[in-house]
Design a protein around this motif. Structure first.
Motif, PDB file in Angstrom:
ATOM      1  N   GLU A 147       0.830  -1.216   0.000  1.00 50.60           N
ATOM      2  CA  GLU A 147       0.000   0.000   0.000  1.00 50.60           C
ATOM      3  C   GLU A 147       0.860   1.260   0.000  1.00 50.60           C
ATOM      4  N   ASP A 294     -14.084  12.394   0.314  1.00 51.74           N
ATOM      5  CA  ASP A 294     -14.247  10.982   0.639  1.00 51.74           C
ATOM      6  C   ASP A 294     -15.349  10.348  -0.210  1.00 51.74           C
ATOM      7  N   ARG A 297     -13.768   9.805  -3.529  1.00 52.32           N
ATOM      8  CA  ARG A 297     -12.800   8.702  -3.446  1.00 52.32           C
ATOM      9  C   ARG A 297     -13.522   7.357  -3.548  1.00 52.32           C
ATOM     10  N   ARG A 298     -14.589   7.207  -2.774  1.00 49.18           N
ATOM     11  CA  ARG A 298     -15.325   5.945  -2.776  1.00 49.18           C
ATOM     12  C   ARG A 298     -16.000   5.685  -4.125  1.00 49.18           C
ATOM     13  N   LEU A 301     -13.279   4.380  -6.583  1.00 49.74           N
ATOM     14  CA  LEU A 301     -12.912   2.990  -6.304  1.00 49.74           C
ATOM     15  C   LEU A 301     -14.010   2.031  -6.760  1.00 49.74           C
ATOM     16  N   TYR A 302     -15.265   2.429  -6.553  1.00 49.54           N
ATOM     17  CA  TYR A 302     -16.397   1.620  -7.019  1.00 49.54           C
ATOM     18  C   TYR A 302     -16.386   1.475  -8.538  1.00 49.54           C
ATOM     19  N   LYS A 305     -13.572  -0.776  -9.809  1.00 55.29           N
ATOM     20  CA  LYS A 305     -13.916  -2.176  -9.608  1.00 55.29           C
ATOM     21  C   LYS A 305     -14.842  -2.663 -10.715  1.00 55.29           C
ATOM     22  N   CYS A 311      -6.806  -1.117  -8.222  1.00 54.16           N
ATOM     23  CA  CYS A 311      -6.352   0.072  -7.507  1.00 54.16           C
ATOM     24  C   CYS A 311      -6.420  -0.207  -6.015  1.00 54.16           C
ATOM     25  N   THR A 313      -6.645   0.749  -2.069  1.00 53.84           N
ATOM     26  CA  THR A 313      -7.524   1.741  -1.448  1.00 53.84           C
ATOM     27  C   THR A 313      -6.703   2.853  -0.808  1.00 53.84           C
ATOM     28  N   LYS A 315      -5.965   6.017   1.459  1.00 54.51           N
ATOM     29  CA  LYS A 315      -6.591   6.434   2.714  1.00 54.51           C
ATOM     30  C   LYS A 315      -6.342   7.891   3.045  1.00 54.51           C
ATOM     31  N   VAL A 320      -6.048   8.920  -6.505  1.00 54.85           N
ATOM     32  CA  VAL A 320      -6.012   7.463  -6.630  1.00 54.85           C
ATOM     33  C   VAL A 320      -4.902   7.132  -7.623  1.00 54.85           C
TER      34      VAL A 320
END
Length: 396
Positions: A147, A294, A297-298, A301-302, A305, A311, A313, A315, A320
């Motif tokens: 990470e 945030d 960011r989420r 990532l979704y 996927k 990628c 995660t 923090k 990203v």
């Protein structure tokens, strides 16, 4: 005229980010996910304080180290956030952005031939600033499978008798990686054993999404050997105000002030007055912006996927760092092809050092609407790449 130019400057490579944006500037209709600048305006009460300071005629030099009120508020802030105690009159320097603080910290401590250890991928100015200060640079390539954290073993293996400074940045640009307290405790043991100084760039300290940011200066034995760099650009959306600060041992800060005195004089007074207001009354603004980042960011990532784009995660920060190695092209080739075919700007990971090769940096300091539009284009681009690879029986 080349004979009049310093070789160490001539040998510096231009910024990989700037080179790429020169290409992007020639293509109309681009959506940029490349710039690390908040899309929020500076909160109004902070702007208003800057305006009011001008109306009151506050247009003169401040002391070299910065306004007394601002230095006091910086100390209050670090006590409140990190339980760190600094003296406003000896341990604090207000600078023109965090970048100046990094530059003069290196110049204050480096003798020709000293080694600076830099974790990579990293912000593009670290290595050039170290070289211009006369240092030899040793890089530690951080790994995706860790990470992008720095391990004590990696640091131990990089140290030589000439090593003097460890320069690191967490939360990290470009990866979004963070270091937790347990990680920093292990790093501190190595730093103390080998008598190093740490320059810790914590400009993204307020943008941590899993618990509170921990500074390496909080670790026992580290405050007296850490120059902590921070600023107002990211946390308070004040990039154009150009204001940062450094805190650390008074002996080092005193020499940094000397350099700052001769090359800058003082940071802009209007920005300093605005920053006092930011520190006193800006916590709710920071919370609001962090929550918005945030969410973005989420969302990214979704979507990654869904696309099948690996990628880790992140923090912290607002970046990203997806892995594009399976597509069989360099990060620069990927970014240029994405730009030309789908008009989306991302930054090649190679712009942040060799260890960034095979990745791209995407900033989510943009509205959710812009991110949705851009990610739809990225998805189409990836579908095309996958179709091509299947057609040619390339494994991915």
């Amino acid at each position: 005229m080349r004979n009049f130019l310093a070789k160490k400057v001539l040998d510096l490579k231009p910024s990989g980010i700037r080179k790429f944006f020169d290409i992007a500037s020639e293509i109309e209709g681009c959506i940029s996910l490349g710039v690390g600048e908040p899309d929020f305006d500076t909160p109004w009460h902070i702007r208003e304080e800057g305006i009011y300071s001008l109306e009151r005629g506050k247009t003169h030099y401040t002391s070299n180290a910065g306004l007394k009120d601002l230095r006091i508020e910086i100390c209050n802030y670090l006590k409140r956030k990190n339980n760190l105690d600094y003296k406003w009159d000896s341990d604090v320097l207000v600078t023109v952005g965090g970048s100046e603080a990094i530059d003069i910290a290196l110049r204050a401590m480096i003798e020709d031939g000293d080694e600076v250890i830099i974790t990579t991928p990293c912000y593009v100015s670290y290595e050039p600033c170290a070289i211009m200060a006369g240092a030899k640079v040793k890089t530690i390539p951080l790994k995706n499978e860790n990470e992008f954290r720095l391990t004590a073993k990696e640091l131990e293996e990089a140290i030589t008798p000439k090593s003097k400074i460890l320069l690191m940045n967490f939360p990290n640009n470009p990866t979004g990686a963070i270091m937790e307290r347990k990680d920093l405790e292990e790093i501190a043991k190595v730093v103390i054993e080998h008598d190093l100084v740490v320059i810790s760039d914590e400009i993204y300290s307020e943008l941590t999404y899993f618990g509170n940011h921990v500074s390496i200066a909080e670790i026992p034995g580290m405050k007296e050997r850490t120059i902590l760099i921070n600023g107002f650009s990211k946390s308070y959306a004040m990039t154009g105000w150009r204001l940062g600060f450094a805190v650390g041992p008074s002996e080092i800060i005193r020499q940094m002030i000397k350099i700052h005195q001769f090359c800058i004089m003082c940071a802009p007074i209007t920005s300093q007055h605005a920053a006092v207001e930011a520190l006193r009354n800006g916590d709710s603004d920071v919370t609001y912006m962090r929550e918005a980042y945030d969410e973005r960011r989420r969302y990214l990532l979704y979507r990654f996927k869904e696309m099948g784009l690996p990628c880790f995660t992140p923090k912290g920060a607002f970046y990203v760092f997806p892995d594009i190695r399976k597509f069989g092209m360099s990060s620069e080739e990927f970014a240029i092809k994405l730009l030309k075919e789908q008009k989306v700007v991302v930054v090649p990971g190679s712009a942040f050092g060799e260890s960034g090769e095979g990745f791209i940096r995407i900033s989510y300091a943009y509205s959710i609407d812009d991110l949705k539009k851009a990610l739809a284009r990225v998805e189409e681009f990836i579908k095309t790449l996958k179709w091509f690879l299947r057609t040619w029986n390339v494994k991915f």
